[in-house]
Write an enzyme that holds these catalytic residues in place. Structure first.
Site, short mmCIF file in Angstrom:
data_model
loop_
_atom_site.label_atom_id
_atom_site.label_comp_id
_atom_site.label_asym_id
_atom_site.label_seq_id
_atom_site.Cartn_x
_atom_site.Cartn_y
_atom_site.Cartn_z
N TYR A 1 2.23 -5.46 0.38
CA TYR A 1 2.71 -6.54 -0.48
C TYR A 1 2.99 -7.77 0.38
O TYR A 1 3.63 -7.66 1.43
CB TYR A 1 3.98 -6.08 -1.20
CG TYR A 1 4.59 -7.12 -2.12
CD1 TYR A 1 4.02 -7.39 -3.36
CD2 TYR A 1 5.75 -7.80 -1.76
CE1 TYR A 1 4.58 -8.33 -4.21
CE2 TYR A 1 6.32 -8.75 -2.60
CZ TYR A 1 5.72 -9.02 -3.83
OH TYR A 1 6.29 -9.94 -4.68
N ILE B 1 6.08 -4.02 7.56
CA ILE B 1 5.14 -3.89 6.43
C ILE B 1 5.94 -3.74 5.14
O ILE B 1 6.84 -2.90 5.06
CB ILE B 1 4.25 -2.63 6.58
CG1 ILE B 1 3.55 -2.60 7.94
CG2 ILE B 1 3.24 -2.54 5.44
CD1 ILE B 1 2.69 -1.35 8.15
N ASP B 2 5.61 -4.55 4.15
CA ASP B 2 6.21 -4.38 2.83
C ASP B 2 5.22 -3.61 1.98
O ASP B 2 4.06 -4.00 1.87
CB ASP B 2 6.51 -5.75 2.22
CG ASP B 2 7.47 -6.56 3.08
OD1 ASP B 2 8.36 -5.92 3.69
OD2 ASP B 2 7.34 -7.79 3.17
N ALA B 3 5.68 -2.51 1.42
CA ALA B 3 4.77 -1.63 0.67
C ALA B 3 5.19 -1.53 -0.78
O ALA B 3 6.38 -1.49 -1.11
CB ALA B 3 4.77 -0.25 1.29
N ASN C 1 9.05 -1.21 4.71
CA ASN C 1 9.99 -1.57 3.65
C ASN C 1 9.39 -1.22 2.30
O ASN C 1 8.28 -1.64 1.99
CB ASN C 1 10.26 -3.08 3.65
CG ASN C 1 10.62 -3.60 5.03
OD1 ASN C 1 11.69 -3.34 5.53
ND2 ASN C 1 9.69 -4.30 5.67
#
Lengths: 208, 288
Positions: free
Chosen positions: B141, B129-131, B171
């Protein structure tokens, strides 16, 4: 020393290349990935790798008729075999992963979901210390308390006479089992750096 | 006891390892195979290899890259980039992957997660997961389409857990390449919403950052990318410092246990008298 013929049983699922890499790193040149009956029956040692769900693994074995070939190799010809992770779990009588499934029933036992105290996450992932209860073969070249890489949500429950090593994750968990020529480890020796290589060496050195 | 993991993340762009800054600037570092080999020898606990160009170019995963990189890897290797179907995963497992990281496909085709975990088991599937922080909230994101999704990170993490993933790699876009420390608020948000192991990434700049995140969150693994590439013997020295406070696996031949470090975590030269003594010491290499 004569090079033993090592077959990594390929049943279509599993990290076979990682296992082959680790074994070849130890200098065994007659090591190959195969699903051929003639290779399996004429091997000096077998490795049953495993990354996958119990159901997918056992179904793949049966679809490729590998279950009967392995039964002959292991139960009749008594070839030494090392099962890794789900490769060990399919040696059980049954598993409750995504429904009930029947295993190879080589070492009586059941594979059950980890039930842990609060704050213990599932799957059990990472490097954990292992306590060998018997250091004859698998742990003959490791330290008294080596660590290995684990990655599993289900665990093997069997009679204590078959347990050769345990680890602690919110209670004791079976880390390695043995019944005569049949060996299994819940962790991944192919991914446990030097401790894993020491374990493989101990196993292959036991082949006379 | 289960140890906290020190994880190396290797970001690959067009076949080259890169340093990523805020998900929009990339500096070349070198060959993925060499990076894997060094990190393995330095005793890292796990390696995550992410190809950020495969999905963008709508290409299949880069099997040859993985095959070459995995040859010298004796620690778990997670691969991500360009995965769309279970056949991709099967092939990757035969090229040296031990686990699979899913990012784009998790975001746009959640049903696939269910299919993959059913076949390969939860333990094999990592959701990445891109946060990004928007005001005081953390939102997901989408790196490929360069946009913020209207999904909260905590809801998304829980949803992924329910779909069966075995681990979450979180991330932080804001801390990516910043070297200013991990975003412990973000990590706590994720950890408190799931019961599966969480690996955090983004912000490592010195060993103290690792200690901080291990002590203030429930994280299972701490990942760094750039930091490991640009510091000498980075993994070994980081572990030497962190394991004074927390239990880690620290088994390389050189442990730096008696060494002194400067405040940035760099090795200091040993005392001359000590070095003189070492001169005549023979250390035999173990033959396994």
């Amino acid at each position: 020393m004569n090079q033993p013929s090592i077959i990594i049983v390929d049943y279509g699922i599993g990290n076979t290349f990682s296992v082959e890499n680790a074994i070849q790193h130890l200098g065994y040149r007659r090591c190959k990935i195969s699903n051929m009956q003639s290779d399996i029956l004429n091997a000096d040692a077998l490795i049953l790798p495993g990354v996958g769900s119990f159901e997918a693994c056992i179904n793949n074995l049966r679809e490729n008729q590998l279950d009967s070939i392995l039964n002959e190799a292991v139960l009749v010809r008594c070839l030494p075999i090392l099962g890794i992770c789900v490769g060990m779990q399919i040696m059980a009588s049954s598993s409750e992963e995504n429904g009930t499934h029947i295993g190879l029933d080589w070492i009586p036992g059941k594979v059950k979901k980890l039930t842990l105290p609060k704050n213990y996450s599932v799957p059990h992932v990472g490097w954990n210390d292992v306590l060998p209860l018997n250091r004859d073969v698998l742990f003959s070249r490791t330290s008294e308390y080596p660590n290995f890489y684990f990655d599993h949500s289900y665990h093997y429950e069997c009679d204590s006479t078959f347990v050769v090593a345990e680890c602690d994750y919110g209670g004791p968990i079976v880390a390695a089992i043995q019944r005569e020529n049949i060996y299994g480890v819940q962790f991944h020796p192919e991914k446990s750096q030097n401790n894993g290589l020491r374990l493989f060496r101990g196993f292959f050195n036991s082949i006379s | 006891m289960l140890k906290k993991r020190i994880v190396a993340k290797i970001v690959v762009r067009n076949g080259l390892v890169v340093q990523s800054i805020n998900f929009n600037r990339y500096l070349p570092v070198g060959s993925p195979a060499i990076a894997v080999e060094f990190l393995n020898d330095w005793g890292v606990d796990e390696i995550i290899l992410l190809d950020i160009t495969a999905s963008k170019a709508a290409k299949s995963p880069d099997y040859s890259l993985l095959r070459e990189a995995s040859l010298r890897c004796r620690v778990p290797l997670t691969f991500g980039g360009g995965i769309r179907c279970t056949d991709d995963i099967l092939e990757l497992m035969q090229c040296g992957a031990d686990k699979i990281s899913l990012n784009q496909v998790a975001l746009h085709n959640p049903l696939f997660i269910e299919e993959a975990t059913k076949m390969f088991g939860s333990q094999c599937i990592v959701a990445s997961i891109d946060a990004i922080k928007i005001d005081t909230n953390y939102q997901v994101y989408d790196y490929l389409h360069r946009k913020v999704c209207n999904i909260s990170v905590s809801d998304y993490a829980r949803q992924l857990q329910d779909l069966g993933v075995g681990e979450i790699l979180i991330n932080s876009v804001d801390r990516d390449g910043a070297q200013s420390g991990f975003d412990t608020d973000l990590i706590n948000t994720v950890c408190s919403n799931v019961n599966i192991p969480v690996i955090c990434s983004g912000g490592a700049g010195k060993p103290q950052h690792f200690i901080e995140v291990i002590e203030t969150t429930q994280v299972s693994g701490v990942a760094a990318a750039n930091y490991f590439h640009f510091t000498e013997h980075s993994v070994t020295t980081t572990k030497a410092i962190v394991c004074k406070h927390n239990e880690l696996r620290h088994e390389t031949y050189a442990k730096y246990a008696s060494n002194l470090f400067d405040k940035l975590g760099r090795l200091l030269k040993k005392d001359d008298s000590m070095l003189e003594e070492l001169l005549y010491q023979q250390i035999e290499k173990e033959i396994i």
